[in-house]
Design a protein around this motif. Structure first.
Motif, PDB file in Angstrom:
ATOM      1  N   ARG A  50      44.400   1.063  49.643  1.00  0.00           N
ATOM      2  CA  ARG A  50      45.781   1.250  49.858  1.00  0.00           C
ATOM      3  C   ARG A  50      46.490   0.840  48.889  1.00  0.00           C
ATOM      4  NH1 ARG A  50      45.847   3.585  54.936  1.00  0.00           N
ATOM      5  NH2 ARG A  50      44.345   2.851  56.164  1.00  0.00           N
TER       6      ARG A  50
ATOM      7  N   ASP B  48      45.913   3.805  60.513  1.00  0.00           N
ATOM      8  CA  ASP B  48      46.498   4.719  60.660  1.00  0.00           C
ATOM      9  C   ASP B  48      46.572   5.329  62.116  1.00  0.00           C
ATOM     10  OD1 ASP B  48      46.747   5.695  57.430  1.00  0.00           O
ATOM     11  OD2 ASP B  48      45.138   4.452  57.827  1.00  0.00           O
TER      12      ASP B  48
ATOM     13  N   SER C  77      51.241  11.576  61.914  1.00  0.00           N
ATOM     14  CA  SER C  77      52.233  10.387  61.991  1.00  0.00           C
ATOM     15  C   SER C  77      53.475  11.088  61.257  1.00  0.00           C
ATOM     16  CB  SER C  77      52.008   9.294  61.182  1.00  0.00           C
ATOM     17  OG  SER C  77      51.016   8.407  61.810  1.00  0.00           O
TER      18      SER C  77
ATOM     19  N   CYS D 255      43.258  11.074  56.326  1.00  0.00           N
ATOM     20  CA  CYS D 255      44.453  12.200  56.072  1.00  0.00           C
ATOM     21  C   CYS D 255      44.885  12.725  57.123  1.00  0.00           C
ATOM     22  CB  CYS D 255      43.490  13.097  55.248  1.00  0.00           C
ATOM     23  SG  CYS D 255      42.873  12.590  53.515  1.00  0.00           S
TER      24      CYS D 255
ATOM     25  N   VAL E  30      45.197   5.973  49.833  1.00  0.00           N
ATOM     26  CA  VAL E  30      46.367   6.478  50.615  1.00  0.00           C
ATOM     27  C   VAL E  30      47.280   5.002  50.575  1.00  0.00           C
ATOM     28  CG1 VAL E  30      45.223   8.212  51.868  1.00  0.00           C
ATOM     29  CG2 VAL E  30      44.981   5.956  52.772  1.00  0.00           C
TER      30      VAL E  30
ATOM     31  N   PRO F 132      50.212   3.189  56.476  1.00  0.00           N
ATOM     32  CA  PRO F 132      50.664   4.197  57.208  1.00  0.00           C
ATOM     33  C   PRO F 132      52.335   4.201  57.208  1.00  0.00           C
ATOM     34  CG  PRO F 132      49.379   2.458  58.608  1.00  0.00           C
ATOM     35  CD  PRO F 132      49.098   2.172  56.903  1.00  0.00           C
TER      36      PRO F 132
ATOM     37  N   TRP G 167      45.211  11.545  60.447  1.00  0.00           N
ATOM     38  CA  TRP G 167      46.348  10.728  60.936  1.00  0.00           C
ATOM     39  C   TRP G 167      47.529  10.574  60.136  1.00  0.00           C
ATOM     40  CZ3 TRP G 167      41.583   6.772  61.317  1.00  0.00           C
ATOM     41  CH2 TRP G 167      40.720   6.983  62.032  1.00  0.00           C
ATOM     42  N   ARG G 168      47.321  10.599  58.697  1.00  0.00           N
ATOM     43  CA  ARG G 168      48.723  10.545  57.900  1.00  0.00           C
ATOM     44  C   ARG G 168      49.575  11.550  58.264  1.00  0.00           C
ATOM     45  NH1 ARG G 168      51.111   6.780  54.195  1.00  0.00           N
ATOM     46  NH2 ARG G 168      52.912   7.727  53.694  1.00  0.00           N
TER      47      ARG G 168
END
Length: 255
Positions: free
Chosen positions: A190, A118, A63, A57, A11, A14, A59-60
């Protein structure tokens, strides 16, 4: 203990957007291995990692929802995170003390979930959103805190977190190295990822989560009736994660 069957989760950071998807090509995503059939310790470790992959995922997506002011979706995602906490921490306290906590301490004596980039990013956006008292988001946030405290109290009935036991200031801002260490501990890399790959990775993990729950429902018991009642619907709350990601993909919303 055998190696985890989980592949690493990729991922972006963030604050970085998902990368453009070239021609909507679907890049093959490494499959998530089935739940272990072996010792209780292996099941606990699998759930600890897989549940946290789901949380990264969630948290992504949280946001992204807060960023565009979709407070109803943010409330649903808080409930999903609560469900993932219950799944991740469903082992017996004795197993947590002998398997999971020592592994974290071996990586860093003060390792803390507060180092999760995140989650910190989503929390900052939530502070700016200022949900109204009594709103669905406000209630979901309050319940999430209750779940977190309730799970922690069950897994560590005496003592505190590694951070507190190490004598560290719980309010200090983690360093870049500490945040990177937590990423690596949970098998997170990341790198630039497009929305299709992110969604496919999430789908693979949710499928594994639901398969595990179908085979072995979580049966931990807590002193809070609200938490016990919520726990009976873990598949519903966790399955919603895929629906939210797929809707965002279909609408062209960049998480």
């Amino acid at each position: 203990m055998t190696a985890s069957p989980l592949p690493r989760l990729t991922v972006p950071l963030p604050h970085k957007p998902l990368a453009p998807c070239a021609g909507h090509a679907v890049v093959p995503v490494q499959a998530v291995g089935p739940p272990p059939l072996g010792p209780e310790a292996e099941v606990a470790w699998y759930r600890w990692l897989l549940g946290h992959h789901g949380a990264f995922c969630a948290w992504r997506l949280l946001s992204a929802a807060l960023g565009r002011g979709d407070l109803a979706e943010a409330a649903a995602l808080h409930d999903t995170y609560s469900a993932l906490l219950l799944y991740s921490g469903s082992c017996r306290p004795e197993v947590y003390a002998s398997v999971i906590r020592p592994r974290m301490a071996a990586r860093h004596s003060a390792m803390s979930g507060t180092w999760a980039r995140d989650h910190r990013h989503a929390a900052a956006l939530l502070a700016g959103a200022r949900p109204a008292s009594g709103s669905a988001l406000k209630e979901a946030v309050k319940f999430n805190r209750l779940v977190h405290m309730t799970v922690a109290a069950r897994l560590v009935p005496s003592g505190g977190s590694l951070l507190r036991d190490a004598g560290w200031d719980v309010h200090r801002t983690p360093t870049e190295d500490e945040q990177a260490l937590l990423d690596d501990f949970f098998l997170v890399d990341r790198v630039p990822v497009c929305a299709h790959v992110f969604t496919a990775s999430l789908q693979a993990r949710v499928a594994a989560l639901l398969a595990d729950l179908a085979a072995r429902p979580v049966r931990a018991t807590y002193e809070r009736d609200a938490v016990n009642h919520f726990q009976t619907d873990l598949p519903v709350h966790i399955g919603r994660l895929v629906l939210i990601a797929e809707e965002a993909l279909a609408d062209g919303v960049n998480a």
